[in-house]
Design a protein around this motif. Sequence first.
Motif, short mmCIF file in Angstrom:
data_model
loop_
_atom_site.label_atom_id
_atom_site.label_comp_id
_atom_site.label_asym_id
_atom_site.label_seq_id
_atom_site.Cartn_x
_atom_site.Cartn_y
_atom_site.Cartn_z
N LYS A 71 0.83 -1.21 0.00
CA LYS A 71 0.00 0.00 0.00
C LYS A 71 0.86 1.26 0.00
O LYS A 71 0.58 2.23 -0.70
N TYR A 72 1.94 1.22 0.78
CA TYR A 72 2.85 2.36 0.84
C TYR A 72 3.52 2.58 -0.52
O TYR A 72 3.62 3.71 -1.00
N ALA A 73 3.94 1.51 -1.18
CA ALA A 73 4.57 1.62 -2.49
C ALA A 73 3.59 2.18 -3.52
O ALA A 73 3.96 3.00 -4.36
N GLN A 74 2.32 1.77 -3.44
CA GLN A 74 1.30 2.31 -4.35
C GLN A 74 1.09 3.79 -4.11
O GLN A 74 0.91 4.56 -5.06
N GLN A 75 1.11 4.21 -2.86
CA GLN A 75 0.96 5.63 -2.55
C GLN A 75 2.13 6.43 -3.11
O GLN A 75 1.95 7.53 -3.64
N LEU A 76 3.33 5.89 -2.99
CA LEU A 76 4.50 6.59 -3.51
C LEU A 76 4.45 6.73 -5.02
O LEU A 76 4.79 7.79 -5.57
N THR A 77 4.03 5.68 -5.71
CA THR A 77 3.98 5.76 -7.17
C THR A 77 2.87 6.68 -7.65
O THR A 77 2.94 7.19 -8.76
N ALA A 78 1.86 6.91 -6.83
CA ALA A 78 0.78 7.79 -7.22
C ALA A 78 1.11 9.26 -6.99
O ALA A 78 0.39 10.15 -7.45
N MET A 79 2.21 9.55 -6.31
CA MET A 79 2.58 10.94 -6.03
C MET A 79 3.11 11.61 -7.29
O MET A 79 3.50 10.97 -8.25
N ASN A 80 3.14 12.93 -7.24
CA ASN A 80 3.55 13.73 -8.39
C ASN A 80 5.04 13.61 -8.67
O ASN A 80 5.86 13.68 -7.77
N LYS A 81 5.37 13.44 -9.93
CA LYS A 81 6.76 13.43 -10.37
C LYS A 81 7.15 14.86 -10.72
O LYS A 81 6.33 15.65 -11.18
N PRO A 82 8.43 15.23 -10.52
CA PRO A 82 8.82 16.60 -10.82
C PRO A 82 8.82 16.87 -12.32
O PRO A 82 9.15 15.99 -13.13
N ALA A 83 8.45 18.10 -12.68
CA ALA A 83 8.53 18.52 -14.07
C ALA A 83 10.00 18.60 -14.46
O ALA A 83 10.88 18.80 -13.61
#
Length: 116
Positions: free
Chosen positions: A48-60
């Motif tokens: 669940k933690y890994a899924q939350q991290l991958t759903a976060m915004n990537k830098p432009a």
Amino acid sequence: MDWRDANDDDPASKKCLKSRELDDHRQTPYDGESRKSLLLRIEDKALKYAQQLTAMNKPANRDHTSVRNFFEQEHPPLLAEDQRFIYEKEDLITLQPGREHAWLDGLVEWLIRKCH
């Protein structure tokens, strides 16, 4: 759990440290929960933690370049071995959604570089 196993006088319990099968069939689980169910709970939380991290915004790209340039200045804020993370863009997240087409930000950054 390992401490409790190591200090347990029951020879059968000590074998559980060496055999997953024996541990899975242990009659007396810890605090009402077997090691197997505890490991499954930990795995579920890690996923669940890994899924939350991958759903976060990537830098432009522009934001990443700007931060990377900050770390590459003449007197960098960190030692070289401590700032290697900045080159791994896929490992970075932003607290604000990426704004690839924020032309005003780009203009202000360009003006600051020209005046500096």
